[in-house]
Write a protein that holds these residues in place. Structure first.
Motif, mmCIF file in Angstrom:
data_model
loop_
_atom_site.group_PDB
_atom_site.id
_atom_site.type_symbol
_atom_site.label_atom_id
_atom_site.label_comp_id
_atom_site.label_asym_id
_atom_site.label_seq_id
_atom_site.Cartn_x
_atom_site.Cartn_y
_atom_site.Cartn_z
ATOM 1 N N GLU A 217 149.786 -27.175 18.358
ATOM 2 C CA GLU A 217 150.314 -26.358 19.705
ATOM 3 C C GLU A 217 151.006 -25.190 19.208
ATOM 4 O OE1 GLU A 217 150.233 -27.554 22.701
ATOM 5 O OE2 GLU A 217 148.898 -29.309 22.000
ATOM 6 N N PHE A 218 151.199 -24.047 19.968
ATOM 7 C CA PHE A 218 151.801 -23.052 19.624
ATOM 8 C C PHE A 218 152.021 -22.479 21.054
ATOM 9 C CE2 PHE A 218 147.586 -21.527 20.693
ATOM 10 C CZ PHE A 218 147.708 -20.124 21.030
ATOM 11 N N ASP A 219 153.168 -21.550 21.045
ATOM 12 C CA ASP A 219 153.785 -21.053 22.127
ATOM 13 C C ASP A 219 153.335 -19.700 22.421
ATOM 14 O OD1 ASP A 219 155.307 -20.077 24.356
ATOM 15 O OD2 ASP A 219 157.393 -20.625 23.463
ATOM 16 N N TYR A 220 152.174 -19.606 23.357
ATOM 17 C CA TYR A 220 151.580 -18.467 23.535
ATOM 18 C C TYR A 220 152.600 -17.333 24.222
ATOM 19 C CZ TYR A 220 147.239 -15.685 24.982
ATOM 20 O OH TYR A 220 146.333 -14.597 25.115
ATOM 21 N N GLN A 221 153.458 -17.688 25.310
ATOM 22 C CA GLN A 221 154.347 -16.830 26.054
ATOM 23 C C GLN A 221 155.088 -16.190 24.794
ATOM 24 O OE1 GLN A 221 154.329 -16.110 29.002
ATOM 25 N NE2 GLN A 221 152.219 -17.087 29.398
ATOM 26 N N LYS A 222 155.671 -16.994 23.815
ATOM 27 C CA LYS A 222 156.653 -16.449 22.993
ATOM 28 C C LYS A 222 155.821 -15.329 22.019
ATOM 29 C CE LYS A 222 159.984 -17.868 19.217
ATOM 30 N NZ LYS A 222 160.257 -19.091 18.517
ATOM 31 N N LEU A 223 154.625 -15.317 21.877
ATOM 32 C CA LEU A 223 153.751 -14.502 21.155
ATOM 33 C C LEU A 223 153.567 -13.318 21.870
ATOM 34 C CD1 LEU A 223 152.535 -14.245 18.556
ATOM 35 C CD2 LEU A 223 150.280 -15.163 19.632
ATOM 36 N N LEU A 224 153.851 -13.127 23.274
ATOM 37 C CA LEU A 224 153.802 -11.918 23.942
ATOM 38 C C LEU A 224 155.018 -11.253 23.693
ATOM 39 C CD1 LEU A 224 152.639 -13.173 27.166
ATOM 40 C CD2 LEU A 224 151.354 -12.124 25.882
ATOM 41 N N HIS A 225 156.055 -11.649 23.062
ATOM 42 C CA HIS A 225 157.369 -10.843 22.912
ATOM 43 C C HIS A 225 157.402 -10.457 21.491
ATOM 44 C CE1 HIS A 225 158.857 -12.221 26.844
ATOM 45 N NE2 HIS A 225 158.620 -13.567 26.428
ATOM 46 N N HIS A 226 156.131 -10.574 20.691
ATOM 47 C CA HIS A 226 156.256 -9.917 19.428
ATOM 48 C C HIS A 226 156.288 -8.388 19.464
ATOM 49 C CE1 HIS A 226 154.975 -8.813 15.531
ATOM 50 N NE2 HIS A 226 155.494 -10.104 15.057
ATOM 51 N N GLY B 212 142.835 -11.809 25.598
ATOM 52 C CA GLY B 212 143.696 -12.247 24.473
ATOM 53 C C GLY B 212 144.882 -11.132 24.260
ATOM 54 N N ILE B 213 145.784 -11.669 23.486
ATOM 55 C CA ILE B 213 146.612 -10.781 22.945
ATOM 56 C C ILE B 213 146.314 -10.022 21.937
ATOM 57 C CG2 ILE B 213 149.100 -10.752 21.893
ATOM 58 C CD1 ILE B 213 149.678 -13.452 23.222
ATOM 59 N N HIS B 214 146.518 -8.795 21.580
ATOM 60 C CA HIS B 214 146.184 -7.931 20.784
ATOM 61 C C HIS B 214 147.635 -7.809 19.748
ATOM 62 C CE1 HIS B 214 142.754 -6.813 23.024
ATOM 63 N NE2 HIS B 214 142.306 -6.257 21.919
ATOM 64 N N LEU B 215 147.444 -8.231 18.483
ATOM 65 C CA LEU B 215 148.535 -7.921 17.698
ATOM 66 C C LEU B 215 148.422 -7.203 16.467
ATOM 67 C CD1 LEU B 215 151.408 -9.544 17.182
ATOM 68 C CD2 LEU B 215 150.223 -11.247 16.155
ATOM 69 N N ILE C 297 143.849 -5.719 13.499
ATOM 70 C CA ILE C 297 144.158 -6.309 14.640
ATOM 71 C C ILE C 297 143.858 -7.688 15.017
ATOM 72 C CG2 ILE C 297 143.917 -6.241 17.359
ATOM 73 C CD1 ILE C 297 143.268 -3.205 17.049
ATOM 74 N N TYR C 298 144.656 -8.445 15.399
ATOM 75 C CA TYR C 298 144.527 -10.031 15.456
ATOM 76 C C TYR C 298 144.321 -10.115 17.028
ATOM 77 C CZ TYR C 298 146.757 -10.575 10.831
ATOM 78 O OH TYR C 298 146.853 -10.467 9.313
ATOM 79 N N ILE C 299 143.379 -10.795 17.430
ATOM 80 C CA ILE C 299 143.140 -10.868 18.903
ATOM 81 C C ILE C 299 143.349 -12.574 19.026
ATOM 82 C CG2 ILE C 299 141.671 -10.938 21.001
ATOM 83 C CD1 ILE C 299 140.251 -8.723 19.375
ATOM 84 N N ILE C 300 144.523 -12.859 19.814
ATOM 85 C CA ILE C 300 144.585 -14.390 19.814
ATOM 86 C C ILE C 300 144.341 -14.782 21.380
ATOM 87 C CG2 ILE C 300 146.638 -16.020 19.701
ATOM 88 C CD1 ILE C 300 147.587 -13.267 17.953
ATOM 89 N N PHE C 301 143.859 -16.074 21.323
ATOM 90 C CA PHE C 301 143.516 -16.300 22.601
ATOM 91 C C PHE C 301 144.453 -17.865 23.053
ATOM 92 C CE2 PHE C 301 139.756 -14.380 21.370
ATOM 93 C CZ PHE C 301 139.393 -13.333 22.490
ATOM 94 N N ARG C 302 144.438 -18.161 24.586
ATOM 95 C CA ARG C 302 145.250 -19.249 24.697
ATOM 96 C C ARG C 302 144.719 -20.435 24.001
ATOM 97 N NH1 ARG C 302 148.940 -18.481 28.544
ATOM 98 N NH2 ARG C 302 148.759 -16.502 29.757
ATOM 99 N N THR C 303 143.455 -20.786 23.834
ATOM 100 C CA THR C 303 143.130 -21.709 23.027
ATOM 101 C C THR C 303 143.521 -22.102 21.584
ATOM 102 O OG1 THR C 303 140.884 -20.228 22.384
ATOM 103 C CG2 THR C 303 140.785 -21.596 24.577
#
Length: 174
Positions: A106-115, A127-130, A138-144
């Motif tokens: 498990e991981f908190d996708y919403q928390k990652l949005l605040h990085h 996906g989130i671009h990080l 660039i890291y692209i992270i999906f909800r999955t």
């Protein structure tokens, strides 16, 4: 907890080759009947089962869609031997490496949005671009939990960028 590099795989390597001479578009069409020259592209597209060559008259060839450098070399050698005229590549460099991995558990996708290095525009891309450093990686992270790492320039840096994600994000942020 599984670390990112434990289930990391190379999805694509883009390599640029410079040949020792310019190419003739007419000769390419003669030797490779299945080459395509789209109107909105300045080169030819030569598709193989194990990769794709973007061929330019200047003598530059971009190989994409391969998972290792040796396959790119084989495709270039195949092209050069069929084209003939003592054509061969003089230099090559890796333009981009894309790898895929998976966050286990498990991981908190919403928390990652605040990085501070993240950007997210769900209307444009799911996906989130990080970005974690000043490089172009660039890291692209999906909800999955799927992660795509792109912008790498050499194979040796893959474990380093997986470790950077584990240390900066998984250990501190997720």
């Amino acid at each position: 907890m599984k670390y990112l590099q434990e289930n990391c795989s190379i999805a694509n390597i883009v390599t640029s080759f410079t040949l020792n001479n310019k190419l003739s578009r007419e000769k390419i069409k003669e030797k490779f009947q299945f080459i395509e020259y789209p109107q909105r592209f300045s080169g030819g597209i030569l598709k193989y089962l194990d990769g794709c060559l973007l061929i330019f008259d200047s003598g530059k060839i971009i190989v994409t869609g391969v998972q290792n450098i040796s396959t790119a070399m084989i495709l270039i050698d195949r092209f050069c031997s069929r084209y003939s005229d003592d054509i061969k590549y003089s230099t090559h460099k890796i333009v981009n490496i894309t790898v895929c991995s998976q966050i286990s558990g498990e991981f908190d996708y919403q928390k990652l949005l605040h990085h501070p290095g993240s950007s997210y525009e769900p209307e444009l891309f799911p996906g989130i671009h990080l970005k974690l450093d000043k490089s172009k990686v660039i890291y692209i992270i999906f909800r999955t939990g799927k992660i795509i790492i792109t912008g790498l320039k050499d194979l040796e840096s893959i474990p380093d960028y997986c470790d950077l994600f584990d240390y900066e994000i998984r250990m501190k942020f997720i």
